[in-house]
Scaffold this active site. Structure first.
Site, PDB file in Angstrom:
ATOM      1  CB  ALA A 215      -0.918   0.004   1.219  1.00 20.14           C
ATOM      2  CB  SER A 216       1.726   3.815  -1.996  1.00 20.61           C
ATOM      3  OG  SER A 216       2.373   5.070  -2.038  1.00 20.61           O
ATOM      4  CB  ALA A 220       3.552   5.681   5.783  1.00 19.80           C
ATOM      5  CD  GLN A 221       6.001   3.093  -1.246  1.00 20.97           C
ATOM      6  OE1 GLN A 221       5.663   4.184  -1.698  1.00 20.97           O
ATOM      7  NE2 GLN A 221       6.969   2.369  -1.774  1.00 20.97           N
ATOM      8  CB  VAL A 222       2.612  -0.823   3.889  1.00 25.46           C
ATOM      9  CG1 VAL A 222       2.675  -2.189   4.581  1.00 25.46           C
ATOM     10  CG2 VAL A 222       2.095   0.240   4.849  1.00 25.46           C
ATOM     11  CE  LYS A 237       1.677   3.684   8.611  1.00 24.99           C
ATOM     12  NZ  LYS A 237       0.528   3.784   9.567  1.00 24.99           N
ATOM     13  CG  ASP A 375      -9.417   5.036   9.780  1.00 27.40           C
ATOM     14  OD1 ASP A 375     -10.535   5.296   9.303  1.00 27.40           O
ATOM     15  OD2 ASP A 375      -8.359   5.109   9.124  1.00 27.40           O
TER      16      ASP A 375
END
Length: 555
Positions: A215-216, A220-222, A237, A375
């Site tokens: 995920a981006s 942050a980017q994972v 992360k 969330d």
């Protein structure tokens, strides 16, 4: 708590026909209906912070320099304003100049788009649309400007889209597109950050790091990875490169603008514009500090252990030895979002039982944990392969006071009983106001809202599930679900907030966070257990403060 706030598995349901709108507040409701129909704003002079002024009472905005007393106030306040600007500029440093140049470039780019659109509209017989008359302050062009400005402003746009208690509905709705998947950072840049944060070669910590991100997001980017030695599957992360400098520069700039606006417009000062900006700043800085997210995760895991819930639910374990403020290494959990009914049915015999588990765990955390997960959209709440509920991503959490939760219970119970006087009282208890509110009139306006809200709460679960199944990667499915979630969830209680603020009420951030999570769970209920009454079912234990002095105050 014995209430029937969910009928037929739905949070908002009303059996009556919509009454005729005859009260003095009809103009507000008609304007809202027009906005929903045409997608525009109701007043060409509408500005981004108009609702703050509206909430502060009657009267016209006066210019700061329109009287000798105001001129004197300005002279006295000017040194403090200059001091704040200078100090903030020093804190920002050279990065501020770079961001200013980028901001000017973005401003000119969006400005040229606006001029081109104005030129097209001028040549038409219809005239200049209301939205376009607002220039770059209109929702559409402001959203474009934020997107051109990059990560921080995209994050700010997400904050606007998630805060219907703070921002006008036109902006909340327009900024939903900021939840779309953002471009990924090249893996070479991610590797550089990993080396810097670890202080040693990457392959001494991770046996393998997948160069393709799971995920981006804007900040942050994972990536998926495997730890050396233990062979544990993990996700890492990583804070995107340069984002901290950009964030500080941008937030300092927003603060300076807010200070200047408050100086020039006393109405905005009374509406605490600077305080709102400070709240945004604190929220955004917390989300990019992975030490705080790690602490949130560990707190939730301690709550699960203390309550004996580790066999029912979990949160990813944090690997402290390879986690820093910019890098978070977590246990990788495998599962499916709670919107994927087919996959859930293949994992467990009773999707309804899994949903009940998720509800019990989350409700228990409201007062049983230091913070609650704020969330729980489809990307963050999964059914794991082992049958447990997985709570993911603790970047956004909430903390609720017993007083607010007691008022929230009354609010939910009054929805089921259609007792609008108690609903109005509970909202007044939660909200901050310096005005005397006509509770009866407020209750009548709430009844009009809830008499028509059912039409907008019928979420198309078939489309949502198809979205989750019909994509090539989990990350894309999660992103698509997030967009659907945010747009539809926010629309449900925008009118409640608008009517409340027309009476001078301003709600704490925790009210919006709680409402949104309940609406997410309502969506899961309609999909996984359509015949279950979420707040009435005896299998669900809802934290109750009914004996507290706060709850007794409503009797």
């Amino acid at each position: 708590m014995a209430v029937s706030a969910i009928r037929g598995g739905r949070l908002f349901h009303h059996h009556h026909h919509r009454p005729q709108l005859l009260s003095p507040s009809d103009n507000f409701l008609r304007r809202r209906k027009q906005q929903l129909n045409c997608g525009g704003v109701s007043n060409p002079n509408f500005t981004l912070f108009a609702r703050y002024s509206q909430a502060q009472g009657q009267g016209h905005t006066q210019d700061r320099f329109s009287s000798p007393s105001r001129l004197q106030d300005s002279i006295e306040g000017l040194p403090k304003l200059v001091e704040d600007i200078v100090q903030t500029s020093i804190t920002t440093g050279p990065r501020g100049a770079l961001r200013l140049a980028q901001g000017v470039q973005a401003f000119l780019g969006v400005g040229s788009e606006w001029l081109a659109d104005v030129s097209k509209s001028t040549n038409s017989s219809v005239g200049l649309p209301t939205q376009m008359q607002l220039g770059l302050l209109s929702p559409v062009y402001l959203r474009r400007l934020f997107e051109r400005m990059g990560a921080t402003y995209i994050k700010l746009g997400q904050f606007i889209a998630s805060a219907p208690t703070l921002f006008p509905p036109e902006y909340v709705q327009e900024f939903q597109s900021c939840f779309d998947r953002t471009p990924a950072v090249p893996f070479e840049d991610i590797q550089k950050i990993l080396r810097e944060e670890l202080g040693r070669p990457i392959d001494s910590v991770y046996e393998y790091v997948d160069p393709t991100p799971l995920a981006s997001a804007s900040i942050a980017q994972v990536h998926g990875a495997r730890l050396r030695g233990s062979q544990d599957d993990v996700v890492i992360k990583v804070l995107k490169p340069g984002i901290e400098d950009v964030l500080v520069a941008d937030l300092n700039f927003v603060y300076i603008v807010a200070r200047i606006l408050e100086f020039l417009n006393p109405e905005l000062s009374r509406a605490s514009l600077v305080d709102v900006v400070k709240d945004i700043r604190v929220s955004m800085l917390e989300e990019v500090d992975f030490y705080k997210e790690a602490a949130n995760i560990e707190s939730f895991r301690r709550y699960l252990e203390a309550m004996g819930l580790t066999r029912q639910a979990t949160a990813p374990k944090v690997y402290q030895h390879c986690s820093t403020r910019r890098l978070l290494t977590m246990q990788r959990l495998y599962g499916v979002p709670l919107t994927d009914l087919d996959s859930i049915s293949s994992l467990v015999s009773s999707p309804e039982a899994s949903l009940i588990t998720a509800l019990n765990v989350w409700f228990g955390s409201l007062l049983g944990c230091e913070s609650f997960h704020a969330d729980v959209h489809a990307g963050n709440l999964w059914l794991l392969r082992d049958g447990r509920i997985g709570f993911l991503d603790f970047g956004i959490v909430g903390r609720i006071s017993p007083k607010t939760w007691a008022a929230m219970e009354i609010f939910l119970a009054s929805i089921a009983a259609e007792e609008y006087d108690s609903m109005a009282s509970s909202l007044i208890e939660m909200g901050a106001t310096d005005k005397d509110i006509d509770t009866k009139a407020f209750a009548r306006d709430l009844e009009k809202i809830f008499s028509s809200i059912q039409a907008r709460t019928d979420l198309d679960t078939e489309i949502v599930v198809a979205t989750a199944r019909g994509t090539t990667t989990d990350a894309t499915a999660i992103s698509a679900n997030l967009v659907v979630d945010e747009r539809q969830m926010n629309a449900l209680f925008l009118d409640v907030v608008r009517v409340s603020e027309s009476y001078g009420l301003r709600f704490p951030r925790e009210f919006a966070l709680l409402m949104k999570q309940l609406l997410y769970f309502d969506r899961y209920t309609r999909l996984l257990a359509p015949n279950m009454n979420m707040l009435q079912d005896q299998r669900i234990s809802i934290v109750s403060n009914r004996r507290s002095k706060y709850r007794d105050s409503f009797k």
